[in-house]
Design a protein around this motif. Structure first.
Motif, PDB file in Angstrom:
ATOM      1  N   LYS A   1       0.837  -1.195   0.000  1.00  0.00           N
ATOM      2  CA  LYS A   1       0.000   0.000   0.000  1.00  0.00           C
ATOM      3  C   LYS A   1       0.877   1.252   0.000  1.00  0.00           C
ATOM      4  N   PRO A   2       0.271   2.420  -0.278  1.00  0.00           N
ATOM      5  CA  PRO A   2       1.086   3.652  -0.304  1.00  0.00           C
ATOM      6  C   PRO A   2       1.893   3.868   0.967  1.00  0.00           C
ATOM      7  N   GLN A   3       1.291   3.645   2.136  1.00  0.00           N
ATOM      8  CA  GLN A   3       2.060   3.920   3.360  1.00  0.00           C
ATOM      9  C   GLN A   3       3.134   2.857   3.606  1.00  0.00           C
ATOM     10  N   SER A   4       2.951   1.640   3.053  1.00  0.00           N
ATOM     11  CA  SER A   4       4.040   0.651   3.183  1.00  0.00           C
ATOM     12  C   SER A   4       5.227   1.101   2.346  1.00  0.00           C
ATOM     13  N   ILE A   5       4.947   1.623   1.148  1.00  0.00           N
ATOM     14  CA  ILE A   5       6.041   2.102   0.296  1.00  0.00           C
ATOM     15  C   ILE A   5       6.780   3.239   0.989  1.00  0.00           C
ATOM     16  N   ALA A   6       6.031   4.170   1.610  1.00  0.00           N
ATOM     17  CA  ALA A   6       6.669   5.268   2.345  1.00  0.00           C
ATOM     18  C   ALA A   6       7.598   4.708   3.423  1.00  0.00           C
TER      19      ALA A   6
END
Lengths: 399, 399
Positions: free
Chosen positions: B159-164
């Motif tokens: 998810k986007p926050q995992s990538i961050a």
């Protein structure tokens, strides 16, 4: 401190300055998840004529009205077998029948099919042992595929069944909205790489990609109005996003650069907590969104400002799954301010509880990783009590 | 007619034959939506030390305990200004203070910050007009980013926050599951192109893509056991899908080809309506799913058999949004059979209604395009009454 702008007022005002994104043709096969710029209706029926759902004989129902096991009705058998894969012109008259396989279209003149087990053949005739009604044992025109069905709506994201419909219609291309995005990361500390990697960039980029947008590569700029302005003046993407440089007390190079371009519309400062330093502008009809480089503030701006903005342009940006959960702590927001409250939803009792995660403010990736959802407190509400049931948008599953 | 197999029995039996998909490394930047093969926990704290959230002075709270506007406390001012972008070693002792900007880390020895407006400078000293508590005006270590947070779970889609989080951890690659799929379209009528385009192929391909799988290009085979078998023997994809040739009364070239390979496990015929002709096999530990080439039967197999199968392998395949809706017509399914009921959900009264769409059976793309959701009737239930509230999975929005 400058006046903070109401989100819903800005979203209304900005409408008259925005041009919708351009429409571009793409191959149907690679259109999954993009936003259609067309409404496509189906144009024909399948089956085109009644189709047999049994192996047997095609006939006229009226001919076998008196049929029974004790008095079979003989019909003259025409030559050949109708198969699903072979379509040849044939028509049957009164008292006639023709062999047919499952999936083959009835010939002209026939209005029903009788299954093999209710017949026998003898001397060039087929004897029918059981009456059938008109349209018995057939699927009717339009049952499989009908005229006038909405294959895809303008603004809807292309889905698997829309692709199936478009392919069936013989379409190889579809017009979709150009939902291109470019992102500039502003900040001396990012350019120098002193303290951290620009992880908010990757969060924002992935957020747009997850919602069906196409994002250009990583761009960086120093805290320098000229450098930011130069980036703003280039580029072809429909949406420009700037991260950082939006502070409301001085450190606002991004906002100054935007103002210096004399855009048709610009507001700086939103009545949203967190994310109040966001800035929205329109230049040559295209939206420019500047937001804090801090991840929670950025997510708040994306969910509370950007998502409704994109929806107001006619793009049906999907919502996260919503669940009802009971707040484990009180949440308060200033009257007139929209609250973006991160929560951790977990199973409790027979239902769900939502624990507000206020830790660390706008910069807290911790709260986004520890949490799995958010609650939006509208402008007219000052918050929710402990024990109150609230609606939570889940961006990650409940463990 | 052969015995039909219970879905949940098959899903349990098949477990011991399946190997989970291989793990492959991909760049973090292009991992959005893929299934992580790693659980990644965060390994450090941000800020690493307390960080000022004001422009002012870093100091020891105990030194300014007696401070008030009428009796300001003087502190010896160390040289320099601590900035967020410049990190140099400094330590302050009792009675000392140093200038600090918002976002800069406190020096060793300091435990609080006081804002500019509560101070004045005179003769190399700063006078503090107001007491501060320990850790006042600072953000604490871990508030922004903490140790031990779950950035991504094994089996979860990225998810986007995992990538961050991964970017912040300095990771450039992540191990994900190899979720490759290849699809064979079986049927003389498809190869010859007589009647229709293989739209079910594009539906199934898009379904897998929507769920984060990577699908190879279009393959076709005639109704020929040898041809199908040849395709089955080639190929490297983890999941093989065959569309068509699964009939239970003769037209079952696909099933015969599968059986001829002597797989570790094979069942043909599921107690599911529609979609009963599906066939599930395991060969060299990899799943092979054969399903009807008709779109509704295929969708039923995907939702009722394939999705739970993938979940049992540890892939957290997401669910569609669920809503509760009132049935406008009775729905019945044979006892012991899982029902996959297409419905059209629409607003009615204050809530939602669900109209069952039984039109046209397994081949009806009409029902998938007219509808927007489905109800799964479990094995032990014979159906639902008109007026009963049911849970609907929505694959398209409610208009």
């Amino acid at each position: 401190m400058r006046e903070l702008h109401s989100v819903h007022v800005v979203l209304r005002e900005v409408q008259k300055y925005l041009k919708p994104p351009a429409e571009v043709g793409v191959p149907v096969e690679s259109s999954l998840g993009l936003y259609s710029a067309e409404t496509v209706l189906s144009t024909f029926k399948l089956p085109p004529r009644p189709k047999s759902v049994v192996d047997g004989y095609a006939l006229r129902a009226s001919d076998v009205e008196p049929a029974s096991p004790s008095s079979p009705v003989p019909l003259r058998l025409l030559e050949g077998i109708l198969r699903p894969t072979v379509n040849y012109p044939l028509s049957i008259g009164p008292g006639e029948a023709v062999r047919i396989e499952t999936g083959a279209l009835l010939p002209e003149g026939a209005d029903a099919a009788v299954p093999l087990e209710d017949t026998f053949e003898e001397g060039g005739r087929v004897y029918v042992l059981k009456r059938v009604s008109v349209y018995e044992n057939v699927s009717l025109p339009g049952e499989e595929y009908d005229e006038g069905l909405t294959i895809i709506r303008r603004g809807e994201r292309v889905k698997p069944q829309s692709i199936a419909g478009l392919i069936l219609e013989g379409r190889s291309r579809i017009k979709v909205f150009d939902t291109s995005v470019r992102i500039l990361n502003v900040g001396d500390e990012i350019v120098s790489g002193t303290f951290f990697r620009p992880f908010t960039h990757f969060f924002v980029k992935s957020w747009f990609e997850q919602h069906g947008f196409r994002v250009e590569g990583l761009s960086l700029a120093r805290d320098d109005v000229g450098e930011i302005r130069e980036w703003l003046e280039g580029g072809e993407a429909y949406i420009s996003v700037l991260l950082g440089g939006t502070s409301m007390g001085g450190h606002d190079f991004t906002v100054k650069a935007l103002e210096s371009l004399d855009p048709e519309y610009i507001v700086h400062g939103f009545a949203v907590q967190p994310g109040k330093t966001a800035c929205l502008a329109v230049r040559e009809g295209r939206p420019i969104v500047a937001m804090s480089g801090l991840p929670v503030a950025a997510m708040s701006t994306l969910e509370v400002v950007v998502k409704p903005l994109l929806r107001s342009l006619g793009l049906e940006v999907p919502e996260y799954p919503k669940v009802k959960a009971v707040l484990t702590r009180r949440v308060t927001v200033k009257m007139g301010v929209v609250g973006f409250v991160r929560v951790r939803v977990y199973r409790c009792g027979g239902g769900l509880c939502a624990e507000p995660l206020m830790v660390g403010g706008s910069g807290s990736l911790t709260s986004l990783l520890r949490g799995n959802g958010f609650v939006v407190v509208p402008e007219g509400v000052e918050g929710y009590e402990e024990g109150e049931e609230v609606e939570v948008y889940l961006y990650r599953g409940v463990e």
